[in-house]
Design a protein around this motif. Structure first.
Motif, PDB file in Angstrom:
ATOM      1  N   HIS A  25     129.858  47.294   4.246  1.00 20.22           N
ATOM      2  CA  HIS A  25     128.561  47.116   4.071  1.00 20.22           C
ATOM      3  C   HIS A  25     128.108  47.889   2.591  1.00 20.22           C
ATOM      4  N   PHE A  26     129.327  47.876   1.887  1.00 15.29           N
ATOM      5  CA  PHE A  26     129.026  49.268   0.788  1.00 15.29           C
ATOM      6  C   PHE A  26     129.505  48.560  -0.518  1.00 15.29           C
ATOM      7  N   THR A  28     132.895  47.971  -1.591  1.00  9.40           N
ATOM      8  CA  THR A  28     133.151  48.966  -2.137  1.00  9.40           C
ATOM      9  C   THR A  28     135.072  48.773  -1.732  1.00  9.40           C
ATOM     10  N   SER A  81     122.082  57.241   6.105  1.00  7.32           N
ATOM     11  CA  SER A  81     122.939  57.280   4.223  1.00  7.32           C
ATOM     12  C   SER A  81     122.726  56.006   3.822  1.00  7.32           C
ATOM     13  N   PRO A  82     122.054  56.434   2.441  1.00 10.48           N
ATOM     14  CA  PRO A  82     121.887  54.851   2.087  1.00 10.48           C
ATOM     15  C   PRO A  82     122.430  53.705   0.802  1.00 10.48           C
ATOM     16  N   THR A  83     123.819  55.938   0.494  1.00 10.75           N
ATOM     17  CA  THR A  83     124.400  54.693  -0.542  1.00 10.75           C
ATOM     18  C   THR A  83     126.698  56.004  -0.072  1.00 10.75           C
ATOM     19  N   LEU A  84     126.817  55.062  -0.299  1.00 11.94           N
ATOM     20  CA  LEU A  84     128.713  56.236   0.611  1.00 11.94           C
ATOM     21  C   LEU A  84     128.223  57.027  -0.219  1.00 11.94           C
ATOM     22  N   GLY A  85     127.861  57.516  -1.949  1.00 12.37           N
ATOM     23  CA  GLY A  85     127.476  59.414  -2.170  1.00 12.37           C
ATOM     24  C   GLY A  85     127.059  59.980  -0.995  1.00 12.37           C
ATOM     25  N   VAL A  86     126.661  59.594  -0.754  1.00 10.69           N
ATOM     26  CA  VAL A  86     125.080  60.180   0.377  1.00 10.69           C
ATOM     27  C   VAL A  86     126.202  60.281   1.647  1.00 10.69           C
TER      28      VAL A  86
END
Length: 448
Positions: A25-26, A28, A81-86
């Motif tokens: 999904h991300f 990465t 969460s919209p991003t992996l970091g969040v």
């Protein structure tokens, strides 16, 4: 209390299953996505003992119920969460909530239940943990397939709300609190980085060269030594080292750590073998592996009751010896589906005999005003045991060249056999340590 125990293990087992989906999904690397699980574990092991110490002073029910709030709100944040970091950031907050739940769960039971029934009560809680561990893969796979990865976090919300309401209404007010003194922030500043460095060293041990794990391991040893020196000198330590003067407490913590190593090492290496040597699907491998936590859940309440009647030594030692014998049998059996399921169920039964009796003995050995502290140390062993189990079995597989991308089924099989024999030896070592405790429930140490 069982709702909180169930929720923690359900979340941990579901998130591990979702890592490949999160990677896709991300867009990465798998190494980056692993921080979704690793950040949670690092914060949990670094904070759970400190939370237990706080709870002893300000109230265990208060922190436990607020733990549901923090965990549930963070679960919503993870799902949105919209991003992996969040996502990783909310996982860190979620770990704080989990520490508030875990540090106080056994402590609340220990202070609310008569000592004569403590083993049975902790056995019921242990069964709830095992059910969460067993249902996690199947529920996670279903949720991811039907509603996507975000649903594995949203599923925590109704469970968390129910736990919050019931906890607020049913849990008794905290009694036998420790005096309110200045918190040992210097001790936490030493202990937190030590725990993080130790877990990171274990995580990197099988995935990098020797330099980084050695440096982190050395830093952990230095910080632990400084922490022990600090705790021995301060009047209000984060962890009262006098607890470990009680042989029953010390033996329980040491054997408990090794038992969690055996449990999570087995949960790591068995599906690896089933998928790469027997070429089973992840779903089929998960079903066979599920025999272990299911058996643990069935046996745990009866083992707790046995501890209340005959003391902790008999169920803890016999449970670990049973697990050791059956782990060794996994190395020499034909490893058909029936054999694997039966042996895993037996291993789960052995660990089910050990865990509630050992946990009850640990909490009985600690003074009631230090129940949160003892519960924090107890749950710290679970986090460290998780990291140790994966690291030990991962290193063993690596030494046998069983983790190479193109490793043959024979190489994987040899690596698996070596792993279960190593885990068997560790279980026997834990049984020897557990045998050092008193035959009956111990008395707490003197506060003089």
């Amino acid at each position: 209390m069982s709702i909180g125990a169930f929720l923690g293990q359900l979340d941990a087992s579901i998130v591990t299953l979702a890592l490949p989906t999160l990677q896709q999904h991300f867009h990465t690397s798998l190494a980056a996505v692993e921080w979704v699980a690793l950040s949670y574990l690092l914060v949990l092991v670094a904070s759970v003992t400190a939370v237990g110490r706080f709870a002893d002073m300000i109230g265990r029910k208060l922190l436990y119920t607020y733990g549901f709030v923090v965990f549930t709100v963070a679960s919503v944040g993870c799902g949105l969460s919209p991003t992996l970091g969040v996502l990783i950031g909310f996982r860190i907050v979620q770990a704080v909530g989990a520490a508030m739940l875990q540090a106080n769960s056994v402590a609340l039971i220990a202070t609310a239940i008569p000592k004569a029934s403590l083993g049975r009560a902790i056995g019921i809680q242990g069964a709830a943990q095992a059910v969460g561990l067993a249902l996690g893969p199947s529920i996670g796979g279903l949720l991811i397939g039907v509603a996507g990865w975000r649903s594995i976090f949203f599923v925590n919300v109704p469970v968390g709300v129910i736990g919050l309401v019931l906890g607020w209404l049913l849990l008794p007010r905290s009694r036998d609190l420790a005096p309110r003194v200045r918190f040992d922030w210097a001790g936490l500043a030493l202990f937190g980085p030590a725990a993080v460095a130790f877990v990171l060293a274990l995580n990197l041990a099988g995935n990098s060269g020797p330099l980084a794990p050695s440096m982190l391991g050395g830093a952990a040893v230095f910080l632990v030594a400084a922490f022990v020196r600090r705790e021995g000198r301060t009047r209000a330590p984060m962890i009262d080292l006098r607890l470990f003067r009680n042989l029953d407490f010390a033996a329980g913590i040491a054997s408990g750590l090794l038992s969690y190593l055996v449990l999570f090492g087995t949960l790591f290496v068995v599906p690896f073998f089933l998928e790469h040597a027997r070429h089973l699907s992840p779903t089929r491998a998960g079903l066979e592996l599920g025999a272990l936590p299911v058996a643990l859940a069935v046996v745990a309440p009866f083992a707790g009751r046995a501890r209340d009647r005959v003391g902790a030594r008999i169920p803890t030692v016999s449970g670990l010896v049973l697990a050791a014998v059956l782990l060794a049998a996994l190395a020499v059996s034909d490893r058909s589906s029936i054999s694997v399921v039966v042996l895993l169920a037996g291993i789960g039964a052995g660990l089910g005999l050990f865990t509630p009796a050992n946990n009850a003995a640990i909490m009985t050995a600690a003074p009631r005003e230090h129940s949160g502290m003892a519960g924090g140390v107890l749950n710290l062993t679970r986090g460290l045991g998780t990291a140790l189990g994966v690291a030990v079995t991962g290193l063993t597989l690596g030494l046998r060249n069983a983790q190479r991308p193109l490793a043959s089924a024979h190489a994987v099989t040899v690596g698996f056999e070596t792993c279960v024999l190593v885990l068997s030896a560790i279980a026997l070592t834990a049984a020897g340590i557990a045998s050092l405790r008193a035959p009956r429930a111990p008395s707490t140490y003197s506060s003089d």
